[in-house]
Each structure stands twice: as structure tokens, then as C-alpha cells.
Design a protein around this motif. Structure first.
Motif, mmCIF file in Angstrom:
data_model
loop_
_atom_site.group_PDB
_atom_site.id
_atom_site.type_symbol
_atom_site.label_atom_id
_atom_site.label_comp_id
_atom_site.label_asym_id
_atom_site.label_seq_id
_atom_site.Cartn_x
_atom_site.Cartn_y
_atom_site.Cartn_z
ATOM 1 N N LEU A 84 0.828 -1.210 0.000
ATOM 2 C CA LEU A 84 0.000 0.000 0.000
ATOM 3 C C LEU A 84 0.864 1.263 0.000
ATOM 4 N N ASP A 85 1.874 1.274 0.849
ATOM 5 C CA ASP A 85 2.738 2.446 0.958
ATOM 6 C C ASP A 85 3.492 2.711 -0.343
ATOM 7 N N ALA A 86 3.714 1.646 -1.129
ATOM 8 C CA ALA A 86 4.406 1.799 -2.409
ATOM 9 C C ALA A 86 3.468 2.255 -3.519
ATOM 10 N N GLY A 87 2.162 2.285 -3.218
ATOM 11 C CA GLY A 87 1.205 2.775 -4.212
ATOM 12 C C GLY A 87 0.208 1.767 -4.721
ATOM 13 N N ALA A 88 0.268 0.514 -4.227
ATOM 14 C CA ALA A 88 -0.697 -0.494 -4.668
ATOM 15 C C ALA A 88 -2.113 -0.108 -4.249
ATOM 16 N N LEU A 89 -3.089 -0.526 -5.036
ATOM 17 C CA LEU A 89 -4.484 -0.174 -4.799
ATOM 18 C C LEU A 89 -5.267 -1.397 -4.335
ATOM 19 N N PRO A 90 -5.976 -1.310 -3.211
ATOM 20 C CA PRO A 90 -6.813 -2.430 -2.759
ATOM 21 C C PRO A 90 -8.060 -2.532 -3.625
ATOM 22 N N THR A 91 -8.623 -3.726 -3.665
ATOM 23 C CA THR A 91 -9.812 -3.935 -4.501
ATOM 24 C C THR A 91 -11.022 -4.411 -3.709
ATOM 25 N N ASP B 62 -13.943 -6.311 -2.163
ATOM 26 C CA ASP B 62 -14.566 -7.583 -2.524
ATOM 27 C C ASP B 62 -14.921 -7.668 -4.002
ATOM 28 N N LEU B 63 -14.274 -6.855 -4.835
ATOM 29 C CA LEU B 63 -14.446 -7.020 -6.274
ATOM 30 C C LEU B 63 -14.047 -8.432 -6.687
ATOM 31 N N THR B 64 -14.808 -9.045 -7.581
ATOM 32 C CA THR B 64 -14.344 -10.295 -8.176
ATOM 33 C C THR B 64 -13.127 -10.003 -9.037
ATOM 34 N N ASP B 65 -12.366 -11.037 -9.355
ATOM 35 C CA ASP B 65 -11.241 -10.847 -10.280
ATOM 36 C C ASP B 65 -11.727 -10.230 -11.590
ATOM 37 N N VAL B 66 -12.872 -10.716 -12.065
ATOM 38 C CA VAL B 66 -13.429 -10.196 -13.317
ATOM 39 C C VAL B 66 -13.733 -8.708 -13.197
ATOM 40 N N ALA B 67 -14.409 -8.313 -12.134
ATOM 41 C CA ALA B 67 -14.789 -6.914 -11.972
ATOM 42 C C ALA B 67 -13.562 -6.025 -11.798
ATOM 43 N N ALA B 68 -12.543 -6.506 -11.075
ATOM 44 C CA ALA B 68 -11.323 -5.721 -10.905
ATOM 45 C C ALA B 68 -10.651 -5.478 -12.251
ATOM 46 N N GLN B 69 -10.599 -6.515 -13.076
ATOM 47 C CA GLN B 69 -9.972 -6.381 -14.384
ATOM 48 C C GLN B 69 -10.746 -5.414 -15.276
ATOM 49 N N VAL B 70 -12.057 -5.570 -15.318
ATOM 50 C CA VAL B 70 -12.857 -4.716 -16.195
ATOM 51 C C VAL B 70 -12.866 -3.269 -15.706
ATOM 52 N N LYS B 71 -12.921 -3.062 -14.390
ATOM 53 C CA LYS B 71 -12.874 -1.689 -13.869
ATOM 54 C C LYS B 71 -11.546 -1.024 -14.193
ATOM 55 N N LEU B 72 -10.451 -1.771 -14.087
ATOM 56 C CA LEU B 72 -9.148 -1.195 -14.430
ATOM 57 C C LEU B 72 -9.106 -0.845 -15.918
ATOM 58 N N MET B 73 -9.628 -1.723 -16.765
ATOM 59 C CA MET B 73 -9.659 -1.447 -18.198
ATOM 60 C C MET B 73 -10.501 -0.209 -18.506
ATOM 61 N N ALA B 74 -11.605 -0.049 -17.767
ATOM 62 C CA ALA B 74 -12.465 1.121 -17.974
ATOM 63 C C ALA B 74 -11.765 2.399 -17.522
ATOM 64 N N ALA B 75 -11.111 2.355 -16.369
ATOM 65 C CA ALA B 75 -10.407 3.544 -15.871
ATOM 66 C C ALA B 75 -9.310 3.968 -16.841
ATOM 67 N N LEU B 76 -8.551 2.994 -17.328
ATOM 68 C CA LEU B 76 -7.475 3.305 -18.268
ATOM 69 C C LEU B 76 -8.033 3.835 -19.582
ATOM 70 N N GLY B 77 -9.102 3.197 -20.054
ATOM 71 C CA GLY B 77 -9.697 3.639 -21.314
ATOM 72 C C GLY B 77 -10.243 5.050 -21.247
ATOM 73 N N ARG B 78 -10.781 5.410 -20.094
ATOM 74 C CA ARG B 78 -11.365 6.742 -19.928
ATOM 75 C C ARG B 78 -10.336 7.789 -19.518
ATOM 76 N N GLY B 79 -9.136 7.329 -19.171
ATOM 77 C CA GLY B 79 -8.099 8.264 -18.769
ATOM 78 C C GLY B 79 -8.384 8.942 -17.447
ATOM 79 N N ILE B 80 -9.021 8.215 -16.523
ATOM 80 C CA ILE B 80 -9.370 8.802 -15.229
ATOM 81 C C ILE B 80 -8.540 8.153 -14.126
ATOM 82 N N ASP B 81 -8.558 8.750 -12.958
ATOM 83 C CA ASP B 81 -7.773 8.245 -11.840
ATOM 84 C C ASP B 81 -8.265 6.862 -11.416
ATOM 85 N N ALA B 82 -7.382 5.881 -11.487
ATOM 86 C CA ALA B 82 -7.774 4.503 -11.189
ATOM 87 C C ALA B 82 -8.187 4.340 -9.734
ATOM 88 N N ARG B 83 -7.495 5.035 -8.812
ATOM 89 C CA ARG B 83 -7.804 4.885 -7.397
ATOM 90 C C ARG B 83 -9.241 5.303 -7.089
#
Length: 350
Positions: free
Chosen positions: A295-302, A304-325
Motif C-alpha cells: 500500500l505504501d508503495a502505491g498499490a491499490l486495494p480492490t 470484494d471485487l471479483t477478479d473479473v470486476a477488478a480487471q474490467v474496472k481497471l480497463m475502464a479507468a485506463l480507457g477513460r483516462g481517469i484516476d484509477a484509485r
């Protein structure tokens, strides 16, 4: 009685297979050819057929999600609900992507279904799933429900909470971190009352941007940090997900520590998410030192997101160019349980 208007969108999968003259399975020429094999379907709704793809769902990509989202947005004003016929392998991915692109409480009910066996196979589950999906949609239309759901076997699940749990059993999907939305029973569809109701009716423009350049890595004892560094230095990876040991723990001692790599990625603007391998579990990265150091190094907790939801949310954040956190820690469509622990962990590293 007036039948509800339901748009049926075909995207392939096992349910979309029919037997040719030689007995071999092949994709149906159209959604219409498929539904002709279940004539009872026409008794439950006025069906409009939209063939969008005819693929094994393993071959569906974010570009297909975008095409589906566009079709769903286009038909909102001329139907009462949407049924998506889809392969099982990536059904939860597509359902999650659709739920994140549509306004919460502002869209028609949408149901995904598929099957473990083709329609014409012995003891197939396809016809039952199809009818169960239509019955669920009819009830959701009457009750003004705004959900993206998966109806499979006897279960009605929130799409962005669902995961595929079996390649052979007829109840192929489960929702381990969130209760079912309902059940398909001999007495009809029984809903649990946990659904989102439609509160908005204004037209909307969905956000269909997704960036698929992410990598998910299982944490294994002895994983060399150089493996992840090579991925970072390739410049082709825009986000990393670490499936952690325990509640969000990442190796943090000696030459196998991944903490410096997380810091490098964060400094380079590449988000690093940490999930747990426990099905139905939740990350609690502040509980142990290995998680806290990540966490201190910058990792983001997820959470109770499923693995699927975590992956798709990250793809959406990156695609939209918005802050992932901010995006990851916000419940967009019922996919995340926001807890004080998650918010505290986020604030600690801001």
C-alpha cells in the motif's frame, strides 16, 4: 395481454450452436434460427432479433463490448428489456463492462444467458435457461428494475458480481461475495429485493472506452521481480493486477520483494491493483506488514471485487483516462462493497 418488447442480441457461444446435416456443431446462421428451436419463447415476449457476433466467447474483446453497449443504448427507446445470448467463458466480463458503461438506475433491465450444452443436445440446459431469462425479464420489466443480470440454471445474479465456477455443472455461475438477486423456481421467478430500481428515464450516452493492455499475475512463492520489471519496461502494459497471497499480502523482504517494482510502476503512472485469491474474499491490505508495505508503495486495494470486476474496472479507468484509485474505490453499479477499511487504506497512502 400485451407482450413485452424484448430485443434479443446474439453474441455466440454454446447456446448459439446448432447441428448441421452432418451432425457437427456449428454457429447458428442467425439468432432467428436459434430461437426457431424454442418456439415457446415467442409466447413470453415480442422478440426483435439482433445478431451481433457468432463467436466462442473466448474470442470476444473490448471492441465487442463496445458494439454491444452501443446497440443497448440505441434500442432503449423502442423496447422494454434486452436479452443477450452469450458464451459462458467471458459472460461475466461482458456483463460487468455493460453495467459500468450504463447509468445506474437509468437503463432497461438486461439479462445475459447461455448454456453448457447446445440446444439440440440431449439433456440440454439451453431451452430452460432461455425461458428462465425471458421470465426474469418480464418480471423485471413490470417492476421497473435497472440491473444487468445473469440468469443461468436456477440463479438470478447481478452480472458484475458473478463468476463462472464450473465448466460442466449446469449451475455454472455463482456470486460468492454478494447474495443472489433471485431464483428460477417451479413457482416462477422469486426475487430477493436486492435489485436496483429504475429512477432515471432520460436518454444517455454510454462511455464505451476500455483499454485491454493489462496483465494479471498470480503471486507464487519465489516469483522473481525481474519478471514484472520486464513487463513494465516493455511499455506495452498499462496496468497490473496482483492476485495476492492472503488478504492482500505481497512479498516484501529480500531480493524477492515486489515492493520496489510496485513503486516503479506507480512512479511511471502504471496502476497496480491487489486482489485476493480467495473466492468471495476481500482485501485487507493494512492488516499485515507485507500488505501495508505494498500500500505504501502505491498499490491499490480492490475490496470484494471479483477478479473479473477488478480487471474490467481497471480497463475502464485506463480507457477513460481517469484516476484509477478513485474509480476503483467507488461503487459504480453495485459491484463493490465500500467499507471503512478500504477508505482508510486509501487515505493512508494518498
Amino acid at each position: 395481454m400485451t407482450l413485452p418488447r424484448i430485443v434479443v442480441i446474439g453474441m455466440g457461444g454454446t447456446i448459439g450452436m446448432v447441428r448441421g446435416g452432418d451432425g457437427a456443431l456449428r454457429p447458428a446462421a442467425s439468432v432467428g434460427e436459434l430461437l426457431d428451436q424454442v418456439p415457446a419463447a415467442a409466447r413470453y415476449a415480442e422478440l426483435t432479433l439482433v445478431p451481433l457476433a457468432s463467436l466462442d466467447s473466448t474470442n470476444l474483446a473490448p471492441s465487442h463490448w463496445t458494439a454491444l453497449i452501443d446497440v443497448v443504448a440505441q434500442v432503449q427507446e423502442r423496447c422494454d428489456g434486452v436479452l443477450v445470448l452469450h458464451g459462458t467463458d467471458t459472460m461475466a466480463y461482458t456483463a460487468t463492462a455493460l453495467s459500468l458503461a450504463l447509468p445506474r438506475g437509468g437503463h432497461l433491465p438486461i439479462v445475459f444467458t447461455g448454456s453448457q450444452l447446445p440446444l439440440k443436445s440431449d439433456h440440454t440446459d439451453a431451452a430452460r435457461n432461455l425461458i428462465g431469462a425471458l421470465l426474469t425479464l418480464r418480471l423485471a420489466i413490470r417492476r421497473q428494475i435497472a440491473e444487468v443480470m445473469i440468469v443461468f440454471g436456477d440463479r438470478v445474479l447481478r452480472g458484475n458480481r458473478a463468476i463462472k465456477t464450473s465448466e460442466i455443472h449446469f449451475p455454472a455461475f455463482d456470486s460468492p461475495a454478494f447474495p443472489l438477486l433471485g431464483e428460477v423456481t417451479a413457482a416462477g421467478i422469486r426475487l430477493t429485493g436486492l435489485h436496483t430500481e429504475r429512477t432515471l428515464t432520460a436518454p444517455f450516452v454510454p462511455d464505451t472506452r476500455f483499454d485491454g493492455a493489462i496483465l494479471t499475475v498470480d503471486m507464487t512463492p519465489g516469483l522473481p521481480p525481474e519478471v514484472l520489471r520486464a513487463v513494465l519496461h516493455s511499455r506495452h502494459c498499462h496496468g497490473i493486477i496482483l492476485r495476492s497471497l492472503g488478504t492482500g499480502n505481497v512479498p516484501n523482504v529480500g531480493p524477492l520483494s515486489l515492493v520496489p517494482v510496485i513503486q516503479e510502476a506507480t512512479d511511471a503512472g502504471i496502476p497496480v491493483l491487489v486482489t485476493t485469491k480467495f473466492v468471495g474474499g476481500s482485501t485487507r491490505m493494512g492488516l499485515y506488514e507485507p500488505g501495508r508495505d505494498a500500500l505504501d508503495a502505491g498499490a491499490l486495494p480492490t475490496g470484494d471485487l471479483t477478479d473479473v470486476a477488478a480487471q474490467v474496472k481497471l480497463m475502464a479507468a485506463l480507457g477513460r483516462g481517469i484516476d484509477a484509485r478513485d474509480f476503483l474505490l467507488t461503487d459504480i453499479a453495485g459491484e463493490l462493497t465500500v467499507t471503512e477499511d478500504m477508505e482508510d487504506e486509501s487515505h493512508d497512502v494518498l
